[in-house]
Motif scaffolding. Structure first.
Motif, PDB file in Angstrom:
ATOM      1  N   GLY A 181      84.141 139.804 103.294  1.00  8.76           N
ATOM      2  CA  GLY A 181      84.783 138.501 103.325  1.00  8.76           C
ATOM      3  C   GLY A 181      83.687 137.446 103.209  1.00  8.76           C
ATOM      4  N   LYS A 182      83.303 137.597 102.053  1.00  8.83           N
ATOM      5  CA  LYS A 182      82.123 136.396 101.689  1.00  8.83           C
ATOM      6  C   LYS A 182      82.521 135.563 100.573  1.00  8.83           C
ATOM      7  N   ARG A 183      82.081 134.213 101.005  1.00  6.86           N
ATOM      8  CA  ARG A 183      82.457 133.165  99.926  1.00  6.86           C
ATOM      9  C   ARG A 183      81.337 132.605  99.507  1.00  6.86           C
ATOM     10  N   SER A 209      79.691 129.329  97.172  1.00  2.46           N
ATOM     11  CA  SER A 209      80.134 128.086  96.830  1.00  2.46           C
ATOM     12  C   SER A 209      79.169 127.756  95.763  1.00  2.46           C
ATOM     13  N   ARG A 238      79.561 130.163 108.523  1.00  2.00           N
ATOM     14  CA  ARG A 238      80.821 130.842 107.789  1.00  2.00           C
ATOM     15  C   ARG A 238      81.384 131.869 108.560  1.00  2.00           C
ATOM     16  N   PHE A 285      84.369 127.475  94.232  1.00  2.00           N
ATOM     17  CA  PHE A 285      83.833 128.720  94.976  1.00  2.00           C
ATOM     18  C   PHE A 285      84.462 129.952  94.434  1.00  2.00           C
ATOM     19  N   GLU A 298      85.485 133.944  96.520  1.00  2.00           N
ATOM     20  CA  GLU A 298      85.340 134.657  97.772  1.00  2.00           C
ATOM     21  C   GLU A 298      86.034 135.989  97.539  1.00  2.00           C
ATOM     22  N   ASP A 349      87.083 139.347  99.220  1.00  2.00           N
ATOM     23  CA  ASP A 349      87.719 139.712 100.608  1.00  2.00           C
ATOM     24  C   ASP A 349      87.834 141.391 100.232  1.00  2.00           C
ATOM     25  N   THR A 365      89.407 132.351  94.004  1.00  2.00           N
ATOM     26  CA  THR A 365      88.540 131.392  93.296  1.00  2.00           C
ATOM     27  C   THR A 365      89.210 130.254  93.466  1.00  2.00           C
ATOM     28  N   TYR A 405      93.942 127.244  93.025  1.00  2.00           N
ATOM     29  CA  TYR A 405      93.212 128.290  93.442  1.00  2.00           C
ATOM     30  C   TYR A 405      93.852 129.676  92.950  1.00  2.00           C
ATOM     31  N   GLU A 410      91.663 123.425 102.597  1.00  2.00           N
ATOM     32  CA  GLU A 410      90.947 124.695 102.987  1.00  2.00           C
ATOM     33  C   GLU A 410      92.159 126.083 103.146  1.00  2.00           C
ATOM     34  N   LYS A 430      91.996 130.023 104.406  1.00  2.00           N
ATOM     35  CA  LYS A 430      91.378 131.043 105.324  1.00  2.00           C
ATOM     36  C   LYS A 430      92.197 132.287 105.046  1.00  2.00           C
TER      37      LYS A 430
END
Length: 466
Positions: free
Chosen positions: A3-5, A7, A16, A188, A190, A192, A200, A208, A229, A231
């Protein structure tokens, strides 16, 4: 931990939320039974066996090999001067007996554990600066996220390359991803792994988009300039909108098709900064400055509060989906909480080395029972040389330290080539154990090979195994 974002900012925030890997399920009944078993910590079976097995697994781990990401001759094709300089390791990923090491300067090298040789550098373009790595197990490929000098390092570019091509020394055999997206700051991408999705954000048009991680097809988009945001949790996404004076509007969407499952407002204390809003399944965690932690069950609106003196705002979270728990990191310490707001575990002998909680120095096993971290060494360890730390393996459910890799693990009588008292080696290892344990900047555990890989400020990667 997945689960890496990443930026587009030139100075990405190091704090994070990280998703611990969720194991695949093959049977619905087993899934339900195990969830019930794990709902209470004490119900996990065979804990004694698991503990003893873990201790045995790490008992005889020693320093076995050393790789160097710096090669003046190998970097001749790179245009940017800083790419040719020695730089610290910031990320390590292992897949299919290949170890990938990314340096802070932006050079990524691939090493084979079969031959213990460098295979290639992954920088395909002479002006490419690789920012992050992601192993996509869905199609056995490595995704690199890069910026380029020709673009003034302003936007992210993603590329996927099959592991088999990299094994053959052909990193240029991959292809670009998400070319239609403008990932300029504050955009960004991300990844998952829990849901098998990619998120994106194109700041240019405030859109998004969600893609399938298996084949990279776009599933749906979200276009709303009021979204502040997003999540991601298993199966759902939480949309956080711009706050009003006394509340924040929220929406919960299905991760699969973007269907709105629930819309509601969460009340806030006026004139108080929001420290964080996090979503974990049906639980919403909200913390405001100098206020209690609120844990809201979004199904029935049951609210649990945890005193601000007991729960202080952490610098990072790791959510443990298997055990219905979450880890918090604050001031070099780790704690485990449940969603009733109760402190489950405080770790013994587990003072993290880095104060900024760099999650690249932490590994959670797929069973989510062990945490492997780079820690401060014992102050009474008489074998310490220089500024060496230790690699600690601890049980997440009990907080017990099960094993520790430190300079004193090798005594002068040991026959292994890595003894901290020796200076000549049969292998290519140049560092002593104490030196290898200094300034570790990245850590990864290969569960299949039972090997720990660490990287340091000199751009060296060390292999710790049996």
């Amino acid at each position: 931990m997945d689960g890496k974002r990443i930026s587009a900012s030139p100075r990405p925030c190091c704090g994070r939320r990280v998703h611990a890997k969720k194991r695949p399920r093959v049977d619905g009944f087993v899934n339900t039974v195990k969830k019930l078993q794990r709902r209470e910590i004490c119900s996990k079976r065979d804990r004694a066996f698991s503990t003893s097995n873990a201790q045995e697994r790490f008992r005889n781990i020693r320093l076995q090999e050393e790789f160097d990401t710096h090669d003046p001759k190998g970097h001749d094709y790179l245009e940017l001067p800083f790419l040719k300089k020695r730089s610290k390791i910031i990320e390590i990923v292992a897949a299919r007996d290949i170890v990938f090491a990314l340096t802070q300067s932006g050079v990524c090298a691939a090493f084979s554990r079969e031959t213990n040789q460098r295979i290639c550098f992954l920088n395909v373009s002479p002006d490419e600066v690789i920012r992050s790595l992601f192993y996509n197990k869905n199609n056995d490929s490595l995704i690199t996220v890069s910026v380029y000098a020709s673009d003034n390092f302003s936007s992210l570019k993603c590329r996927t390359t099959r592991i088999e091509y990299i094994r053959r020394g052909k990193p240029d055999a991959g292809f670009a991803l998400f070319e239609s997206e403008s990932l300029k700051w504050p955009g960004f991408v991300e990844f998952d792994d829990v849901n098998g999705k990619v998120l994106t954000f194109s700041a240019q048009d405030s859109v998004y988009k969600v893609f399938d991680l298996k084949n990279y097809t776009m599933l749906y988009s979200i276009s709303d300039r009021n979204v502040q945001e997003i999540k991601i949790s298993p199966g759902i996404m939480l949309l956080i909108f711009g706050r009003a004076s006394s509340h924040v509007p929220l929406k919960i969407l299905s991760i699969e098709d973007g269907t709105v499952l629930k819309s509601f407002n969460h009340l806030l204390h006026r004139n108080k900064k929001v420290d964080f809003i996090e979503q974990f399944n049906e639980k919403l965690l909200v913390k405001q400055e100098n206020e209690n932690l609120q844990i809201l069950d979004v199904r029935n609106h049951d609210l649990t509060e945890v005193s601000r003196t007991e729960f202080m705002t952490p610098s990072a979270f790791i959510f443990l989906y298997e055990n219905q728990l979450f880890l918090t990191f604050r001031n070099r310490t780790v704690a485990v909480w449940n969603f009733r707001g109760e402190l489950v575990t405080s770790f013994e002998d587990h003072l993290l080395w880095h104060p900024d909680c760099n999650t690249n120095n932490i590994y959670i096993t797929s069973d989510q029972d062990l945490i492997i971290s780079y820690c401060k060494a014992d102050s009474d360890d008489s074998s310490l040389e220089g500024n060496a730390g230790s690699i600690n393996i601890s049980n997440i459910l009990t907080g017990k330290c099960l094993a520790k890799i430190r300079a004193s693990n090798c005594s002068p009588k040991d026959d292994c080539c890595c003894c901290s008292k020796k200076r000549t080696y049969a292998s290519r290892i140049r560092n002593t154990v104490a030196e290898a344990l200094e300034d570790i900047t990245a850590l990864f555990y290969d569960e299949d090979r039972n090997e720990i890989y660490t990287g340091n400020r000199q751009g060296l990667v060390h292999v710790w195994s049996n």
